[in-house]
Design a protein around this motif. Structure first.
Motif, PDB file in Angstrom:
ATOM      1  N   LEU A 138       4.660 -15.014  -7.837  1.00  0.00           N
ATOM      2  CA  LEU A 138       4.049 -14.247  -6.750  1.00  0.00           C
ATOM      3  C   LEU A 138       4.895 -13.023  -6.416  1.00  0.00           C
ATOM      4  N   ALA A 139       6.204 -13.181  -6.481  1.00  0.00           N
ATOM      5  CA  ALA A 139       7.084 -12.035  -6.233  1.00  0.00           C
ATOM      6  C   ALA A 139       6.875 -10.958  -7.298  1.00  0.00           C
ATOM      7  N   GLN A 140       6.700 -11.389  -8.540  1.00  0.00           N
ATOM      8  CA  GLN A 140       6.468 -10.441  -9.631  1.00  0.00           C
ATOM      9  C   GLN A 140       5.166  -9.677  -9.406  1.00  0.00           C
ATOM     10  N   ALA A 141       4.118 -10.396  -9.007  1.00  0.00           N
ATOM     11  CA  ALA A 141       2.838  -9.747  -8.732  1.00  0.00           C
ATOM     12  C   ALA A 141       2.965  -8.771  -7.570  1.00  0.00           C
ATOM     13  N   CYS A 142       3.736  -9.157  -6.573  1.00  0.00           N
ATOM     14  CA  CYS A 142       3.951  -8.308  -5.401  1.00  0.00           C
ATOM     15  C   CYS A 142       4.607  -6.977  -5.809  1.00  0.00           C
ATOM     16  N   VAL A 143       5.633  -7.056  -6.643  1.00  0.00           N
ATOM     17  CA  VAL A 143       6.317  -5.845  -7.107  1.00  0.00           C
ATOM     18  C   VAL A 143       5.387  -5.003  -7.985  1.00  0.00           C
ATOM     19  N   TYR A 144       4.584  -5.673  -8.815  1.00  0.00           N
ATOM     20  CA  TYR A 144       3.636  -4.938  -9.667  1.00  0.00           C
ATOM     21  C   TYR A 144       2.673  -4.131  -8.806  1.00  0.00           C
ATOM     22  N   LEU A 145       2.135  -4.755  -7.755  1.00  0.00           N
ATOM     23  CA  LEU A 145       1.191  -4.059  -6.875  1.00  0.00           C
ATOM     24  C   LEU A 145       1.850  -2.877  -6.178  1.00  0.00           C
ATOM     25  N   ALA A 146       3.073  -3.110  -5.677  1.00  0.00           N
ATOM     26  CA  ALA A 146       3.756  -2.053  -4.928  1.00  0.00           C
ATOM     27  C   ALA A 146       4.067  -0.849  -5.818  1.00  0.00           C
ATOM     28  N   THR A 147       4.289  -1.083  -7.102  1.00  0.00           N
ATOM     29  CA  THR A 147       4.664   0.014  -8.004  1.00  0.00           C
ATOM     30  C   THR A 147       3.478   0.556  -8.795  1.00  0.00           C
ATOM     31  N   ALA A 148       2.300  -0.003  -8.600  1.00  0.00           N
ATOM     32  CA  ALA A 148       1.104   0.454  -9.322  1.00  0.00           C
ATOM     33  C   ALA A 148       0.533   1.712  -8.664  1.00  0.00           C
ATOM     34  N   PRO A 149      -0.205   2.531  -9.435  1.00  0.00           N
ATOM     35  CA  PRO A 149      -0.914   3.657  -8.807  1.00  0.00           C
ATOM     36  C   PRO A 149      -1.932   3.121  -7.816  1.00  0.00           C
ATOM     37  N   LYS A 150      -2.140   3.846  -6.733  1.00  0.00           N
ATOM     38  CA  LYS A 150      -2.990   3.338  -5.649  1.00  0.00           C
ATOM     39  C   LYS A 150      -4.344   4.037  -5.619  1.00  0.00           C
ATOM     40  N   SER A 151      -5.367   3.250  -5.316  1.00  0.00           N
ATOM     41  CA  SER A 151      -6.705   3.815  -5.130  1.00  0.00           C
ATOM     42  C   SER A 151      -7.544   2.864  -4.290  1.00  0.00           C
TER      43      SER A 151
ATOM     44  N   PRO B 204     -10.009   8.976  -7.802  1.00  0.00           N
ATOM     45  CA  PRO B 204      -8.976  10.004  -7.704  1.00  0.00           C
ATOM     46  C   PRO B 204      -8.361  10.297  -9.071  1.00  0.00           C
ATOM     47  N   GLU B 205      -7.578  11.354  -9.117  1.00  0.00           N
ATOM     48  CA  GLU B 205      -6.874  11.731 -10.354  1.00  0.00           C
ATOM     49  C   GLU B 205      -5.569  10.951 -10.450  1.00  0.00           C
ATOM     50  N   ARG B 206      -5.665   9.616 -10.437  1.00  0.00           N
ATOM     51  CA  ARG B 206      -4.471   8.771 -10.513  1.00  0.00           C
ATOM     52  C   ARG B 206      -4.735   7.586 -11.426  1.00  0.00           C
ATOM     53  N   GLY B 207      -3.709   7.218 -12.176  1.00  0.00           N
ATOM     54  CA  GLY B 207      -3.792   6.015 -12.986  1.00  0.00           C
ATOM     55  C   GLY B 207      -4.986   6.029 -13.920  1.00  0.00           C
ATOM     56  N   PHE B 208      -5.536   4.834 -14.158  1.00  0.00           N
ATOM     57  CA  PHE B 208      -6.657   4.684 -15.079  1.00  0.00           C
ATOM     58  C   PHE B 208      -7.904   5.395 -14.575  1.00  0.00           C
TER      59      PHE B 208
ATOM     60  N   ARG C 149       0.837  -1.213   0.000  1.00  0.00           N
ATOM     61  CA  ARG C 149       0.000   0.000   0.000  1.00  0.00           C
ATOM     62  C   ARG C 149       0.872   1.263   0.000  1.00  0.00           C
ATOM     63  N   GLY C 150       2.017   1.178   0.683  1.00  0.00           N
ATOM     64  CA  GLY C 150       2.921   2.316   0.762  1.00  0.00           C
ATOM     65  C   GLY C 150       3.873   2.432  -0.414  1.00  0.00           C
ATOM     66  N   SER C 151       3.644   1.628  -1.460  1.00  0.00           N
ATOM     67  CA  SER C 151       4.450   1.688  -2.698  1.00  0.00           C
ATOM     68  C   SER C 151       5.938   1.494  -2.440  1.00  0.00           C
ATOM     69  N   ASP C 152       6.258   0.523  -1.595  1.00  0.00           N
ATOM     70  CA  ASP C 152       7.655   0.194  -1.297  1.00  0.00           C
ATOM     71  C   ASP C 152       7.925  -1.244  -1.731  1.00  0.00           C
TER      72      ASP C 152
ATOM     73  N   ASP D 151      -6.426  -1.931  -2.667  1.00  0.00           N
ATOM     74  CA  ASP D 151      -5.500  -0.797  -2.643  1.00  0.00           C
ATOM     75  C   ASP D 151      -5.113  -0.254  -4.011  1.00  0.00           C
ATOM     76  N   ILE D 152      -5.351  -1.015  -5.067  1.00  0.00           N
ATOM     77  CA  ILE D 152      -5.047  -0.535  -6.415  1.00  0.00           C
ATOM     78  C   ILE D 152      -6.349  -0.291  -7.168  1.00  0.00           C
ATOM     79  N   GLY D 153      -7.249  -1.257  -7.086  1.00  0.00           N
ATOM     80  CA  GLY D 153      -8.572  -1.086  -7.679  1.00  0.00           C
ATOM     81  C   GLY D 153      -8.511  -0.726  -9.149  1.00  0.00           C
ATOM     82  N   LEU D 154      -9.337   0.238  -9.518  1.00  0.00           N
ATOM     83  CA  LEU D 154      -9.426   0.629 -10.923  1.00  0.00           C
ATOM     84  C   LEU D 154      -8.372   1.656 -11.320  1.00  0.00           C
ATOM     85  N   ALA D 155      -7.489   2.020 -10.388  1.00  0.00           N
ATOM     86  CA  ALA D 155      -6.358   2.861 -10.792  1.00  0.00           C
ATOM     87  C   ALA D 155      -5.480   2.094 -11.776  1.00  0.00           C
TER      88      ALA D 155
END
Length: 438
Positions: free
Chosen positions: A328-341, A413-417, A262-265, A297-301
């Motif tokens: 699973l590690a790849q998915a984890c990194v994708y989530l952490a680096t995705a825009p959040k909503s 929000p004004e983020r991502g998609f 959630r904290g994009s780390d 935490d990412i949703g439609l962003a």
């Protein structure tokens, strides 16, 4: 002739030899290391002793932090009789015996400190049995638990006892224990500086473990021999991480993983994911949790987040360990680096609350089907406009129950998609106002 002549002779020095961790138990509260917030000069327990009034307590902390030792020292310094039982090996009959002994002792003017190890293992009825003897002063209960008391102990028991938290030993306090061990054995640990640091890490915050590991090193070392980190690893079995998949360790790490995502780390997220793999967590459980993070935490962003997490879960199911863990590690990194909503998550909670509060309101009749004449006569379906036949495929009709009025739950929000989704919603709101002015 005594039969003792035929008994095997055991050298006195061997018979008296106790494990190092037992021999180095502190003799006073002042000697306890790692829990200065409790046992130090200004610690809670020190103040209780000085006031001459001890109350019932729950000691909560990881293994090897001194809970049993501190309880025993407390009884000695407060002049109380000490009784110890373990919830693993004791039942109702054992409790009754201990309570009766404490009552008889109290009649002679002496109070009992009853130490209950692993108190969370007692069921709720057994926990309730402590209440009367705590209330009438028959015993001062000190319960020890490695699990969160809020989840594992009765509210009634917790309301009568103070929870004191024992901390895992840090590197400094474990080093202090090693120095005490070296003074007691009158010889240094045969380890390089790097290996010594490695041994401390192996102990994982457990004081008993660091002394046991040190004892194993002394046993293994030949005259003049010294071990480096590789040699230490060969002679000492690495301890498994302190982690119970059904209890606090599990919840602490999954919480840390979720909040890191959630904290994009991505680095912290990968670290906690790796720790859970290392501790033997079910990878499919982690896959399900990643899916949850994608929708919460990412949703439609980034709508692809859910797709990628489901694909990673399926990939692990197909490949197994260790190859599938990388997915699973790849998915984890994708989530952490995705825009959040959390806009959809928040909207759904608000909609759920509105559904509960407003009862069983009938939807507006124009959007209800009318398969019978009676329903047509009641106005079902009357005035419905088929959106695909309208300009821009948008009729702007109101779909909420009339008594409820139009509501807004989803606020992207004004983020991502969701930046694009917001533009669409604003455009539709403008058309709605133009085509249905009220």
């Amino acid at each position: 002739m005594s039969n003792d002549l035929f008994a095997p002779r055991v050298p006195e020095e061997v018979a008296a030899r106790r494990p190092l961790a037992d021999r180095l138990r502190p003799k006073t509260l002042a000697e306890v290391t790692g829990q200065e917030h409790l046992t130090g000069e200004n610690g809670v327990l020190k103040r209780m002793i000085e006031s001459g009034s001890l109350g019932s307590m729950i000691f909560w902390g990881p293994p090897g932090t001194g809970k049993t030792t501190v309880a025993r020292l407390l009884s000695g310094e407060a002049g109380l009789a000490f009784e110890q039982i373990s919830a693993i090996f004791s039942g109702v009959a054992d409790l009754k015996k201990v309570f009766e002994t404490a009552r008889l002792r109290r009649m002679d003017g002496r109070q009992t400190l009853l130490f209950v190890d692993e108190i969370h293992r007692f069921n709720r009825a057994q926990q309730d049995s402590f209440l009367p003897v705590m209330e009438d002063g028959t015993v001062i209960l000190v319960g020890a638990t490695t699990e969160n008391p809020s989840f594992e102990l009765n509210a009634a028991l917790l309301s009568r006892a103070r929870v004191l938290t024992f901390k895992a030993h840090d590197e400094q306090s474990l080093e202090e224990l090693l120095k005490r061990a070296e003074a007691s054995e009158q010889k240094p640990l045969p380890l390089t500086e790097e290996a010594r640091a490695s041994l401390i890490r192996m102990a994982d915050g457990d004081g008993r473990a660091v002394l046991t590991l040190a004892e194993e090193v002394w046993r293994a070392a030949r005259e003049g021999e010294s071990f480096d980190t590789e040699g230490l690893t060969r002679i000492v079995q690495r301890r498994a991480p302190v982690y119970d998949k059904a209890q606090d360790g599990h919840y602490n790490l999954i919480s840390a993983l979720h909040k890191s995502v959630r904290g994009s780390d991505p680095d912290a997220a990968l670290y906690y994911l790796a720790r859970m793999f290392d501790a033997g967590e079910d990878p499919l459980y982690l896959g399900r949790r990643l899916v949850r993070m994608a929708v919460e935490d990412i949703g439609l962003a980034d709508p692809q987040a859910l797709v990628i997490c489901n694909a990673a879960k399926d990939a692990y199911d197909y490949l197994g360990s260790p190859e599938g863990e990388l997915a699973l590690a790849q998915a984890c990194v994708y989530l952490a680096t995705a825009p959040k909503s959390n806009a959809v998550y928040t909207a759904f909670k608000a909609a759920s609350q509105a559904a509960k509060q407003n009862g069983s309101l009938l939807p507006p009749k124009h959007i209800l089907n009318a398969p019978t004449k009676l329903m047509k006569g009641e106005g079902y379906g009357e005035g419905y406009r088929y959106d695909h036949d309208e300009p821009d495929a948008f009729s702007g009709q109101d779909y909420f129950p009339e008594k409820m009025g139009r509501q807004t739950f989803y606020d992207p929000p004004e983020r991502g998609f969701e930046r694009d989704i917001r533009k669409r919603l604003e455009w539709w709101a403008k058309l709605r106002k133009e085509r249905n002015p009220r």
